[in-house]
Design a protein around this motif. Structure first.
Motif, PDB file in Angstrom:
ATOM      1  N   GLU A   6       0.828  -1.203   0.000  1.00  0.00           N
ATOM      2  CA  GLU A   6       0.000   0.000   0.000  1.00  0.00           C
ATOM      3  C   GLU A   6       0.863   1.254   0.000  1.00  0.00           C
ATOM      4  OE1 GLU A   6      -0.445  -2.461   2.197  1.00  0.00           O
ATOM      5  OE2 GLU A   6      -2.410  -3.286   1.738  1.00  0.00           O
ATOM      6  N   PHE A   7       1.954   1.216   0.751  1.00  0.00           N
ATOM      7  CA  PHE A   7       2.870   2.349   0.817  1.00  0.00           C
ATOM      8  C   PHE A   7       3.471   2.639  -0.563  1.00  0.00           C
ATOM      9  CE2 PHE A   7       7.112   4.195   1.697  1.00  0.00           C
ATOM     10  CZ  PHE A   7       6.691   5.358   2.334  1.00  0.00           C
ATOM     11  N   GLY A   8       3.879   1.595  -1.263  1.00  0.00           N
ATOM     12  CA  GLY A   8       4.420   1.750  -2.612  1.00  0.00           C
ATOM     13  C   GLY A   8       3.391   2.301  -3.577  1.00  0.00           C
ATOM     14  N   LEU A   9       2.168   1.852  -3.444  1.00  0.00           N
ATOM     15  CA  LEU A   9       1.093   2.337  -4.306  1.00  0.00           C
ATOM     16  C   LEU A   9       0.822   3.823  -4.063  1.00  0.00           C
ATOM     17  CD1 LEU A   9      -1.096   1.626  -6.406  1.00  0.00           C
ATOM     18  CD2 LEU A   9      -2.605   1.103  -4.491  1.00  0.00           C
ATOM     19  N   VAL A  10       0.801   4.229  -2.819  1.00  0.00           N
ATOM     20  CA  VAL A  10       0.589   5.641  -2.486  1.00  0.00           C
ATOM     21  C   VAL A  10       1.732   6.484  -3.030  1.00  0.00           C
ATOM     22  CG1 VAL A  10       0.488   7.282  -0.574  1.00  0.00           C
ATOM     23  CG2 VAL A  10      -0.877   5.199  -0.492  1.00  0.00           C
ATOM     24  N   LEU A  11       2.956   6.012  -2.883  1.00  0.00           N
ATOM     25  CA  LEU A  11       4.105   6.748  -3.417  1.00  0.00           C
ATOM     26  C   LEU A  11       4.044   6.876  -4.939  1.00  0.00           C
ATOM     27  CD1 LEU A  11       7.237   5.626  -1.380  1.00  0.00           C
ATOM     28  CD2 LEU A  11       6.373   7.923  -1.690  1.00  0.00           C
ATOM     29  N   LEU A  12       3.687   5.812  -5.601  1.00  0.00           N
ATOM     30  CA  LEU A  12       3.577   5.831  -7.056  1.00  0.00           C
ATOM     31  C   LEU A  12       2.492   6.800  -7.513  1.00  0.00           C
ATOM     32  CD1 LEU A  12       4.559   4.601  -9.715  1.00  0.00           C
ATOM     33  CD2 LEU A  12       2.766   2.880  -9.464  1.00  0.00           C
ATOM     34  N   LEU A  13       1.338   6.784  -6.858  1.00  0.00           N
ATOM     35  CA  LEU A  13       0.265   7.711  -7.206  1.00  0.00           C
ATOM     36  C   LEU A  13       0.672   9.155  -6.933  1.00  0.00           C
ATOM     37  CD1 LEU A  13      -2.909   5.823  -5.951  1.00  0.00           C
ATOM     38  CD2 LEU A  13      -2.284   6.330  -8.311  1.00  0.00           C
ATOM     39  N   ALA A  14       1.350   9.390  -5.814  1.00  0.00           N
ATOM     40  CA  ALA A  14       1.808  10.745  -5.507  1.00  0.00           C
ATOM     41  C   ALA A  14       2.820  11.214  -6.544  1.00  0.00           C
ATOM     42  CB  ALA A  14       2.414  10.781  -4.106  1.00  0.00           C
ATOM     43  N   LEU A  15       3.691  10.336  -6.971  1.00  0.00           N
ATOM     44  CA  LEU A  15       4.686  10.693  -7.974  1.00  0.00           C
ATOM     45  C   LEU A  15       4.022  11.035  -9.303  1.00  0.00           C
ATOM     46  CD1 LEU A  15       7.706  10.935  -8.594  1.00  0.00           C
ATOM     47  CD2 LEU A  15       7.680   8.538  -9.259  1.00  0.00           C
ATOM     48  N   ILE A  16       3.006  10.282  -9.666  1.00  0.00           N
ATOM     49  CA  ILE A  16       2.294  10.531 -10.921  1.00  0.00           C
ATOM     50  C   ILE A  16       1.493  11.829 -10.834  1.00  0.00           C
ATOM     51  CG2 ILE A  16       0.434   9.694 -12.425  1.00  0.00           C
ATOM     52  CD1 ILE A  16       1.436   6.841 -11.780  1.00  0.00           C
ATOM     53  N   LEU A  17       0.781  12.024  -9.731  1.00  0.00           N
ATOM     54  CA  LEU A  17      -0.091  13.191  -9.600  1.00  0.00           C
ATOM     55  C   LEU A  17       0.686  14.488  -9.350  1.00  0.00           C
ATOM     56  CD1 LEU A  17      -2.984  11.661  -7.489  1.00  0.00           C
ATOM     57  CD2 LEU A  17      -2.999  12.204  -9.919  1.00  0.00           C
ATOM     58  N   LEU A  18       1.698  14.435  -8.524  1.00  0.00           N
ATOM     59  CA  LEU A  18       2.422  15.642  -8.144  1.00  0.00           C
ATOM     60  C   LEU A  18       3.637  15.916  -9.017  1.00  0.00           C
ATOM     61  CD1 LEU A  18       2.353  15.279  -4.269  1.00  0.00           C
ATOM     62  CD2 LEU A  18       0.930  16.753  -5.673  1.00  0.00           C
ATOM     63  N   GLY A  19       4.255  14.884  -9.501  1.00  0.00           N
ATOM     64  CA  GLY A  19       5.487  15.058 -10.269  1.00  0.00           C
ATOM     65  C   GLY A  19       6.685  15.054  -9.330  1.00  0.00           C
ATOM     66  N   PRO A  20       7.863  14.791  -9.874  1.00  0.00           N
ATOM     67  CA  PRO A  20       9.048  14.664  -9.023  1.00  0.00           C
ATOM     68  C   PRO A  20       9.458  15.976  -8.346  1.00  0.00           C
ATOM     69  CG  PRO A  20       9.630  14.447 -11.337  1.00  0.00           C
ATOM     70  CD  PRO A  20       8.147  14.505 -11.265  1.00  0.00           C
ATOM     71  N   ASP A  21       9.226  17.115  -8.988  1.00  0.00           N
ATOM     72  CA  ASP A  21       9.608  18.393  -8.387  1.00  0.00           C
ATOM     73  C   ASP A  21       8.725  18.737  -7.193  1.00  0.00           C
ATOM     74  OD1 ASP A  21      11.578  18.687 -10.285  1.00  0.00           O
ATOM     75  OD2 ASP A  21      10.285  19.842 -11.648  1.00  0.00           O
ATOM     76  N   ASN A  22       7.452  18.519  -7.329  1.00  0.00           N
ATOM     77  CA  ASN A  22       6.522  18.843  -6.249  1.00  0.00           C
ATOM     78  C   ASN A  22       6.566  17.824  -5.118  1.00  0.00           C
ATOM     79  OD1 ASN A  22       5.685  21.126  -7.590  1.00  0.00           O
ATOM     80  ND2 ASN A  22       3.950  20.103  -8.576  1.00  0.00           N
ATOM     81  N   MET A  23       7.056  16.625  -5.387  1.00  0.00           N
ATOM     82  CA  MET A  23       7.161  15.608  -4.334  1.00  0.00           C
ATOM     83  C   MET A  23       8.112  16.069  -3.242  1.00  0.00           C
ATOM     84  SD  MET A  23       5.569  12.598  -4.488  1.00  0.00           S
ATOM     85  CE  MET A  23       6.678  11.339  -3.904  1.00  0.00           C
ATOM     86  N   VAL A  24       9.209  16.705  -3.617  1.00  0.00           N
ATOM     87  CA  VAL A  24      10.179  17.174  -2.628  1.00  0.00           C
ATOM     88  C   VAL A  24       9.550  18.240  -1.744  1.00  0.00           C
ATOM     89  CG1 VAL A  24      12.398  18.328  -2.342  1.00  0.00           C
ATOM     90  CG2 VAL A  24      12.123  16.609  -4.121  1.00  0.00           C
ATOM     91  N   ASP A  25       8.849  19.201  -2.363  1.00  0.00           N
ATOM     92  CA  ASP A  25       8.191  20.253  -1.594  1.00  0.00           C
ATOM     93  C   ASP A  25       7.116  19.678  -0.681  1.00  0.00           C
ATOM     94  OD1 ASP A  25       9.755  22.215  -2.760  1.00  0.00           O
ATOM     95  OD2 ASP A  25       8.299  22.582  -4.375  1.00  0.00           O
ATOM     96  N   MET A  26       6.366  18.723  -1.182  1.00  0.00           N
ATOM     97  CA  MET A  26       5.307  18.114  -0.388  1.00  0.00           C
ATOM     98  C   MET A  26       5.903  17.346   0.796  1.00  0.00           C
ATOM     99  SD  MET A  26       2.132  17.769   0.140  1.00  0.00           S
ATOM    100  CE  MET A  26       1.410  18.376  -1.349  1.00  0.00           C
ATOM    101  N   ALA A  27       6.988  16.635   0.571  1.00  0.00           N
ATOM    102  CA  ALA A  27       7.634  15.897   1.661  1.00  0.00           C
ATOM    103  C   ALA A  27       8.153  16.869   2.718  1.00  0.00           C
ATOM    104  CB  ALA A  27       8.769  15.041   1.121  1.00  0.00           C
ATOM    105  N   ARG A  28       8.713  17.988   2.290  1.00  0.00           N
ATOM    106  CA  ARG A  28       9.210  18.996   3.223  1.00  0.00           C
ATOM    107  C   ARG A  28       8.060  19.573   4.052  1.00  0.00           C
ATOM    108  NH1 ARG A  28      12.008  22.185  -0.267  1.00  0.00           N
ATOM    109  NH2 ARG A  28      13.755  20.759  -0.073  1.00  0.00           N
ATOM    110  N   LYS A  29       6.944  19.873   3.397  1.00  0.00           N
ATOM    111  CA  LYS A  29       5.780  20.414   4.104  1.00  0.00           C
ATOM    112  C   LYS A  29       5.220  19.399   5.090  1.00  0.00           C
ATOM    113  CE  LYS A  29       4.348  23.569   0.456  1.00  0.00           C
ATOM    114  NZ  LYS A  29       3.358  23.856  -0.583  1.00  0.00           N
TER     115      LYS A  29
END
Length: 102
Positions: A6-29
């Motif tokens: 489930e964790f991998g699936l959530v990460l994959l969906l977040a990567l697809i929806l947010l993109g790699p640039d926004n993933m870093v900002d989202m993780a920081r937030k």
């Protein structure tokens, strides 16, 4: 329970929806949000356990400044990083004065 699949699936969906640039900002937030949550939780626990408000940020900063000064002074004297005996008393007096006032 939340497993690795489930964790991998959530990460994959977040990567697809947010993109790699926004993933870093989202993780920081999310990290900052989690840090604020921990501080708020600890303050609430202290208030419930002891029935008092935890010290304010300005008091904690003053205590921290006093301790930093003592460490710097002791390092300059070549004694090491031990705090001088009077510093803890000064820090405790600041907190006690705050409790008496509040």
């Amino acid at each position: 329970m939340f497993g690795w699949g489930e964790f991998g699936l959530v990460l994959l969906l977040a990567l697809i929806l947010l993109g790699p640039d926004n993933m870093v900002d989202m993780a920081r937030k999310l990290g900052r949000l989690y840090g604020e949550y921990k501080v708020a939780k600890r303050r609430l626990e202290l208030e419930i356990m002891y029935g008092i408000n935890p010290p304010d940020e300005d008091i904690l900063k003053r205590v921290e400044e006093i301790r930093e000064k003592s460490i710097i002074e002791s390092a300059k004297k070549g004694v090491g990083l031990e705090e001088p005996k009077g510093i803890n008393n000064q820090a405790n007096n600041i907190v006690k004065n705050r409790e008496v006032e509040g």
